[in-house]
Enzyme design. Structure first.
Site, PDB file in Angstrom:
ATOM      1  N   GLU A 287      -4.609   5.297 -24.153  1.00  0.00           N
ATOM      2  CA  GLU A 287      -4.556   5.706 -22.743  1.00  0.00           C
ATOM      3  C   GLU A 287      -4.677   4.427 -21.933  1.00  0.00           C
ATOM      4  O   GLU A 287      -5.686   3.730 -22.006  1.00  0.00           O
ATOM      5  CB  GLU A 287      -5.687   6.695 -22.430  1.00  0.00           C
ATOM      6  CG  GLU A 287      -5.470   7.474 -21.129  1.00  0.00           C
ATOM      7  CD  GLU A 287      -5.976   6.726 -19.908  1.00  0.00           C
ATOM      8  OE1 GLU A 287      -5.121   6.101 -19.217  1.00  0.00           O
ATOM      9  OE2 GLU A 287      -7.172   6.758 -19.638  1.00  0.00           O
ATOM     10  N   CYS A 321      -8.913   5.718 -14.034  1.00  0.00           N
ATOM     11  CA  CYS A 321      -7.466   5.653 -14.275  1.00  0.00           C
ATOM     12  C   CYS A 321      -6.744   6.793 -13.573  1.00  0.00           C
ATOM     13  O   CYS A 321      -5.546   6.704 -13.323  1.00  0.00           O
ATOM     14  CB  CYS A 321      -7.183   5.678 -15.773  1.00  0.00           C
ATOM     15  SG  CYS A 321      -7.930   7.043 -16.657  1.00  0.00           S
TER      16      CYS A 321
END
Length: 516
Positions: A287, A321
């Site tokens: 990720e 994020c």
């Protein structure tokens, strides 16, 4: 088995809960400055070389002194993991799940203590810390249940064939290198680690250098709940010094990484190389960040949109994020939404994270502080700073929540991941153009659309190219089991952490066919 339900958040409006957190903070502050060892094969190892974890709210305050692994210790950790895999991989799924349930219960009992560590080492406000601790509990309980289900499904018969018995079983992969990020040093670290462990793998855990003490606390919690020696080996250290060694070792079977785009791409490239003695293709689960947008239609609840934008942009100082980095607003309502966002942002109180009165704390360290301020200066050239834009004269790494208006879609502030409290505003003339701007980035993690137009909502569902799309709500706040999380394009491998398919990433299916 009781149905899974997400862990409730603490109600800090209750004085008893606030008092419990205050007591926990006082207790944790008495432990500041302690030394923390490597843990390899169950053995505590204190090294001559150490690094210091600092409190980002008070940058002169030491959280802990952490032993630093070198290449030789990294190799020993891989070897210890490989040895432990021989026995751990054969432990029944129900027993591995039981370890996770015990750890979840222990973490729940110590929730305010872990909240305190997050506030002091990561700079999280009490609400952000509490949400993260709840998420860690959720990962533990959800993956425990998923493993029980996976074990049952894996041993079910396949389509019957006369004269044969056919079964499919999901086997663990082997030794995994787990590299979690600093911004969720408990929840993501816990989720990445226990997903690998509960499926029968063993782990070399390299925590972030900014927040290693929380990682040490979690490993100690696992050990107290019965984690066997060598199943999780804890090796804090510089990525530049030991990262390549861990990834390239021939005994490494998979790498699970959450962090920056550039580091993730390098890890994947290294993992693709087949070294001497390596007999498998390594698996990479990554990720890698985002440049997330909230798109506001002219037909929308504008108050809800403004509140969602500000909450998603400045929660944990924008260091997520999934944070809203771009607000793309229809020109007919642009000024109204921008004005309301300025009002809401100006109402935020910024200060030390362990002061319950503050809404926003510091950024994590000096490097982040410097980088974010450089982007603020770029914003002065590319757009118009309408609020914020300054560093604050406080003892830590504090930057005002900043909004930069009137940016072109191609501006650097609209394209590059800043990872701080900087929100970029851009206008669109149509909903279609807004979608084009939203998709005009190499990332594809989260996005949000505020609209009352059902045709526009349907179009966004079809064309807004992100892994997690939210309609009429903010783009942060994914919950385990409810919003499986992971993104497209340069945001990673779309692994969908906290979802029903995640554990498969750490297994390999084997079919056994027996002639009757």
């Amino acid at each position: 088995m009781m149905p899974y339900r997400p862990e409730p958040f603490t109600d800090f409006s209750n004085p008893l809960h606030s008092e419990a957190l205050s007591d926990a903070l006082a207790k944790v502050k008495e432990e500041l400055g302690r030394s923390y060892p490597l843990i390899i094969g169950g053995e505590e190892i204190y090294t001559e070389k150490t690094f210091t974890s600092l409190n980002p709210s008070r940058s002169q305050e030491t959280i802990g002194l952490v032993s630093k692994a070198d290449k030789a210790w990294a190799v020993k950790a891989i070897e210890a993991s490989a040895e432990a895999f021989k026995t751990w991989s054969r432990v029944p799924a129900a027993q591995r799940s039981e370890l996770l349930w015990k750890t979840a219960a222990a973490l729940r009992r110590r929730k305010q203590e872990f909240n305190a560590w997050l506030m002091l080492e990561a700079g999280k406000t009490r609400v952000e810390a509490d949400v993260e601790t709840a998420e860690a509990i959720d990962f533990l309980e959800y993956y425990a249940r998923q493993m029980i289900d996976l074990g049952e499904r894996g041993r079910k018969e396949l389509i019957p064939l006369a004269g044969e018995r056919n079964e499919l079983e999901y086997l663990p992969l082997g030794v995994g290198v787990v590299i979690p990020p600093w911004n969720f040093p408990l929840a993501i670290l816990a989720g990445m680690t226990v997903a690998a462990v509960v499926t029968g793998n063993t782990v070399v855990l390299k925590p972030s250098s900014q927040t290693p003490v929380i990682g040490a606390q979690f490993v100690a919690l696992l050990q107290s709940c019965g984690l066997p020696a060598g199943v999780v080996n804890f090796v804090p250290g510089s990525g530049g010094e030991i990262g390549d060694t861990l990834v390239e070792h021939p005994a490494t079977r998979f790498i699970s990484f959450t962090g920056s785009r550039d580091v993730g791409i390098r890890i994947q490239q290294l993992a693709a190389n087949v070294g001497p003695g390596q007999i498998w293709i390594k698996r990479f689960v990554g990720e890698l960040g985002g440049k997330d947008a909230i798109l506001v239609d002219k037909e929308a609840d504008l108050e809800a949109a403004a509140k969602g934008i500000v909450a998603a942009a400045f929660g944990f100082s924008g260091q997520k994020c999934s944070a809203c980095s771009r607000a793309i607003v229809h020109e007919d309502v642009y000024d109204q939404v921008l004005s309301r966002c300025i009002e809401l942002t100006n109402a935020l109180k910024v200060g030390e994270a362990d002061d319950f009165a503050n809404d926003m704390g510091p950024v994590v360290d000096q490097a982040s502080y410097d980088k974010i301020l450089q982007y603020v200066e770029i914003g002065r050239q590319e757009g118009r700073i309408v609020t914020g834009g300054r560093a604050l004269e406080l003892p830590g790494y504090f930057i005002e929540p900043t909004i930069v208006a009137d940016l072109a879609p191609e501006a650097r502030l609209m394209q590059e991941e800043i990872f701080g409290p900087v929100l970029s505003f851009s206008r669109c003339s149509t909903f279609d153009q807004g979608l084009e701007i939203a998709n005009n980035t190499e990332y594809g993690l989260t996005g949000s659309v505020y609209s009352l137009n059902r045709e526009h909502i349907a179009k966004a569902k079809a064309e807004f190219h992100v892994g997690n799309l939210y309609i009429n709500r903010k783009c942060t706040g994914a919950m385990v089991g409810v919003h499986p999380f992971g993104g497209f394009n340069m945001s990673g491998t779309d692994s969908k952490a906290g979802g029903p398919d995640y554990l498969f990433l750490f297994t390999q299916p084997k079919v056994c066919s027996e002639l009757l």
